[in-house]
Design an enzyme around this catalytic site. Structure first.
Site, PDB file in Angstrom:
ATOM      1  N   LYS A  19       9.697   0.676   3.738  1.00  0.00           N
ATOM      2  CA  LYS A  19       9.017   1.915   3.367  1.00  0.00           C
ATOM      3  C   LYS A  19      10.026   2.868   2.756  1.00  0.00           C
ATOM      4  O   LYS A  19      11.095   3.123   3.310  1.00  0.00           O
ATOM      5  CB  LYS A  19       8.365   2.550   4.596  1.00  0.00           C
ATOM      6  CG  LYS A  19       7.591   3.810   4.319  1.00  0.00           C
ATOM      7  CD  LYS A  19       6.935   4.292   5.613  1.00  0.00           C
ATOM      8  CE  LYS A  19       6.183   5.582   5.388  1.00  0.00           C
ATOM      9  NZ  LYS A  19       5.573   6.072   6.635  1.00  0.00           N
TER      10      LYS A  19
ATOM     11  N   LEU B  61       3.869   9.022   3.713  1.00  0.00           N
ATOM     12  CA  LEU B  61       5.133   9.523   3.192  1.00  0.00           C
ATOM     13  C   LEU B  61       5.808   8.545   2.248  1.00  0.00           C
ATOM     14  O   LEU B  61       6.957   8.742   1.873  1.00  0.00           O
ATOM     15  CB  LEU B  61       6.086   9.843   4.359  1.00  0.00           C
ATOM     16  CG  LEU B  61       5.681  11.024   5.227  1.00  0.00           C
ATOM     17  CD1 LEU B  61       6.650  11.177   6.380  1.00  0.00           C
ATOM     18  CD2 LEU B  61       5.633  12.306   4.413  1.00  0.00           C
TER      19      LEU B  61
ATOM     20  N   ALA C 111       0.847  -1.190   0.000  1.00  0.00           N
ATOM     21  CA  ALA C 111       0.000   0.000   0.000  1.00  0.00           C
ATOM     22  C   ALA C 111       0.879   1.236   0.000  1.00  0.00           C
ATOM     23  O   ALA C 111       2.098   1.148   0.195  1.00  0.00           O
ATOM     24  CB  ALA C 111      -0.902   0.017   1.224  1.00  0.00           C
TER      25      ALA C 111
ATOM     26  N   ASP D 111      -0.273  13.037  14.328  1.00  0.00           N
ATOM     27  CA  ASP D 111      -1.231  12.653  13.291  1.00  0.00           C
ATOM     28  C   ASP D 111      -2.019  11.396  13.668  1.00  0.00           C
ATOM     29  O   ASP D 111      -2.141  10.456  12.863  1.00  0.00           O
ATOM     30  CB  ASP D 111      -0.500  12.444  11.958  1.00  0.00           C
ATOM     31  CG  ASP D 111      -1.448  12.478  10.761  1.00  0.00           C
ATOM     32  OD1 ASP D 111      -2.530  13.078  10.891  1.00  0.00           O
ATOM     33  OD2 ASP D 111      -1.108  11.904   9.712  1.00  0.00           O
TER      34      ASP D 111
END
Length: 791
Positions: A205, A186, A182, A311
């Site tokens: 990531k 960022l 996915a 967040d």
């Protein structure tokens, strides 16, 4: 950054999305190009700065603002992909424990691989400095863009959402990429396997754009913070490795993390909305509060490390197996860091940070995000059987109201404080749902030995027989308002107050002497003043008590309007004055501040009962009683409500539930006998034969007179029961056929039997008389009930 995530705050006067299908329910912000930050759809109606419908496309192939329309086919495909992935998870029922969650399982990690990755259909905020344009979004029936340039003429910053890794790529000579899972806020997330550690799964990531300086800086910050963090509720960083870009050969940085195979709370939210098991009944709110408890535990750890998460939202919290983990910590900042934009999502961000950015960023911003996250989940529970029982829904609402208060000074002061109140509400919901207690000592209020009862659980004194009333009704037992302050729990002194140590020292001084001693304390102390206030109330001096509270306001200064202790003590003063409605308002403010505590609910139960609002009193007393059966004051309150409604059985059931370990157990047993055998509200409202039989069975078993078989207390209670028994026999019994009509003592001449017993009891009371006048009255009463002698 996805889902409306921004760096910095929104421009003033931004419009809000009012689409009926928007998950933000009217709070999603519309950006300059007309898209909602939450649902990603075009606003209904004109958006700020929108151009005419015929505006031409920009050089990058992206039209001007008003010409942008999200591609329905792209959005549909994205939703179908999310549902397909979510459908591969198995959600098993939770255990019976207070904080047990359903178990979210995935048969195979490879089921998460996206074999046809697509660019984000809603696009992303532009990474250009100071630009809030959305780039790459689907429009005018066209699919979302993989790469291009910001359409704003004064920006033109490039964007590229292309995944940079492919299956089989080996990073750092150790991590073999399996596939794309996915895209995150960022960067893209990949599933890989550690070839040097039994092919354990890991997540990798990377950056959205190699040229994106903002994203690069954020990734570096993410790596720095995450490698230092060690908490079971926070995603763990394993490594950081560079890998050459396939096209340019430039080295790109990648973060290697533990792989968490679960559903985000955004996916759970979808299941709640569809009322899918096990999110389809009233236990749902327990799950939501349990999510909150785990999130707050993680935040407490982060805040202890002087970090702010920034967040918190459903898509950044993962439910995997029976656990919860906060993921995607790319927005984490140091407390006090004032440079650079704050990364947040509009609907979950506190008003002060949306307005002023990093200048007003504190831990309270995170607590606001937790409140909004829980609200975002519970708002999807539309079926009645998903709602919590009794007072639970109101306590839940007040918890979220405080967490998301516009004024940060009205919010919880720390993650620990919010978690403590959250767990209190969680126990309340659990106990109300199962009618099974979930006690836990309060850290804010000390328990009290006093009982909110004025006679029901006490043995009547001799004055009852000396007053001259022939057939008195059972005392209601509701205490006078001026008595209540001394039957309520007392707030613990704030440990940070200079007078706390002195107040924690036991003293045998009476209230007058205590006022003199505490008045000599050499420092300004709010807690000393509170104690003096309560001492004045013991002496019946509410005006002097009120003066102490004015002194506390001066000591606390600007924080006084936000201090629940002031509300609590004002309520005590109002009760002493008999102003119960005003006291109720002050206790209600304490309930706002402490939705998980017993004390304000017990106080509000009394106020509602006194004001004849029996429905509200029932809810408050039930919330306290179901959670902790040792709370005798709540049991007595419920019993009074039952007796007022003529429900002896209901009163007896509640009183019988007070456990032996409770200091109020013996009083409850006495009250049970009196409730079974008393006249309710009117001299003619007598018990049934069954009630009398139960009372006569219980009477000898009562612990009275220090455990002796006979004594003054037992004699008085026996006389009270027998007086009502004589009334019952005179109405329902007959001398020769009492056994057929119903017999209390199983004797043929029931009336004579009751008279003989009552005479004996009254003569025993005469032995307790402390004056000749009292002796004469009691002997006369005994003679008046003596059975007639047969010739």
């Amino acid at each position: 950054m996805t889902d409306g995530t921004r760096g910095g705050g929104p421009p003033g006067g931004a419009a809000l999305c009012h689409r009926p299908d928007c998950p933000a329910a009217g709070h999603g912000r519309i950006n300059d190009r007309g898209f909602c930050s939450e649902c990603g759809h075009k606003a209904q109606g004109p958006a700020p700065g929108a151009a005419s419908p015929g505006a031409p496309a920009s050089a990058s192939g992206t039209p001007e603002a008003s010409g942008i329309l999200e591609s329905e086919s792209t959005a549909t495909a994205a939703r179908a992909r999310r549902r397909a992935v979510a459908g591969k998870f198995t959600v098993r029922p939770a255990g019976d424990g207070l904080m047990d969650l359903p178990r979210v399982e995935l048969p195979s990690l490879r089921d998460l691989i996206d074999n046809d990755p697509q660019p984000p259909p809603k696009g992303q905020p532009c990474a250009g400095q100071g630009c809030e344009e959305t780039v790459g979004a689907a429009y005018a029936g066209q699919p979302a863009l993989w790469a291009g340039f910001c359409p704003r003429p004064d920006c033109r910053h490039p964007f590229d959402f292309t995944p940079k890794l492919r299956p089989g790529d080996l990073l750092g000579g150790q991590y073999e990429v399996v596939g794309c899972v996915a895209y995150g806020g960022l960067g893209w997330v990949y599933l890989a396997e550690d070839t040097q550690l039994d092919r354990q799964p890991v997540a990798i990531k990377g950056l959205i754009n190699d040229d994106d300086e903002t994203a690069q800086r954020a990734a570096v910050e993410e790596r720095r913070y995450l490698t230092l963090l060690d908490h079971q509720g926070i995603l763990r960083i394993i490594n950081y490795v560079p890998h050459p870009d396939r096209d340019s050969g430039r080295l790109r940085g990648y973060i290697v993390m533990e792989f968490v195979a679960g559903m985000t709370l955004a996916g759970i939210r979808d299941r709640i909305k569809r009322s899918e098991p096990p999110f389809d009944d009233s236990r749902l709110y327990q799950y939501i509060l349990t999510y909150g408890a785990h999130i707050l535990d993680a935040l407490e750890y982060l805040h202890g490390e002087k970090l702010v998460y920034c967040d918190i939202k459903p898509s950044n919290v993962m439910h995997h197996e029976g656990r919860v983990k906060v993921i995607d910590l790319g927005a984490v900042r140091r407390l006090g860091q004032r440079d650079g934009p704050v990364t947040y999502t509009d609907w979950f961000a506190s008003p002060e940070v949306r307005e002023r950015g990093a200048a007003d960023l504190t831990e309270l911003h995170d607590l606001y995000g937790v409140g909004r996250t829980l609200l975002n989940l519970s708002d999807k529970a539309v079926r009645a059987d998903q709602r919590p029982p009794g007072l639970g829904a109101e306590s839940y609402r007040r918890l979220l109201d405080r967490a998301t208060a516009f004024d940060p000074r009205r919010r919880f002061r720390s993650a620990r404080e919010m978690a403590e109140q959250l767990r209190g509400v969680l126990r309340e919901l659990h106990s109300l749902r199962l009618e099974r207690e979930q006690p836990e000592p309060s850290t804010l209020f000390s328990p009290t030995a006093a009982l909110l009862d004025s006679g029901l659980g006490r043995i009547p004194g001799l004055e009852r027989w000396l007053a001259g009333e022939a057939r008195p009704v059972l005392a209601d037992g509701r205490p006078d308002p001026a008595e209540v302050p001394f039957g309520l729990p007392v707030p613990f002194p704030d440990a940070k107050d200079p007078g706390a140590a002195l107040l924690n020292t036991p003293t045998g001084s009476g209230p007058r002497r205590l006022i003199e001693q505490l008045g000599a304390f050499p420092h300004e102390s709010a807690e000393i003043r509170f104690r003096i206030c309560r001492a004045h109330l013991e002496l019946g001096e509410p005006a002097d008590a009120e003066a102490q509270l004015r002194a506390v306001e001066r000591i606390i200064g600007g924080g006084a309007p936000y201090d629940w202790r002031l509300n609590w003590h004002r309520a005590l003063v109002r009760l002493t004055e008999g102003a119960v409605a005003e006291a109720r308002q002050e206790f209600d403010a304490v309930y706002d501040a402490l939705p998980g505590e017993y004390a304000p609910k017990l106080a509000l139960g009394y106020c509602a009962e006194h004001l004849r609002d029996h429905g509200a009193a029932e809810q408050f007393y039930q919330a306290v009683w179901q959670r902790n059966r040792s709370q005798g004051s709540a049991a007595f309150g419920l019993a009074r409500l039952r007796l007022a409604a003529g429900d002896r059985t209901g009163a007896v059931d509640v009183l019988g539930g007070v456990p032996k370990v409770s200091r109020h157990h013996d009083a409850a047993q006495i009250a049970t006998v009196r409730a079974l055998a008393g006249r309710l509200g009117h001299p003619d409202r007598l018990p049934t034969e069954t009630d009398f039989a139960e009372a006569l069975t219980r009477l000898p078993r009562l612990y009275l007179d220090d455990g002796r078989a006979s004594g003054h207390a037992r004699e008085r209670l026996t006389a009270e029961v027998l007086e009502v028994a004589l009334d019952w026999v005179l109405r329902y019994g007959a001398a020769d056929d009492a056994r057929e009509a119903g017999a209390l003592f199983g004797e043929r001449d029931e009336q004579s039997a009751v008279r003989a017993r009552l005479e004996k009891a009254l003569r025993a009371l005469a032995q307790q008389a402390d004056s000749p006048e009292a002796l004469e009255v009691l002997v006369d009463r005994a003679n008046a009930v003596r059975p007639m002698t047969r010739v």
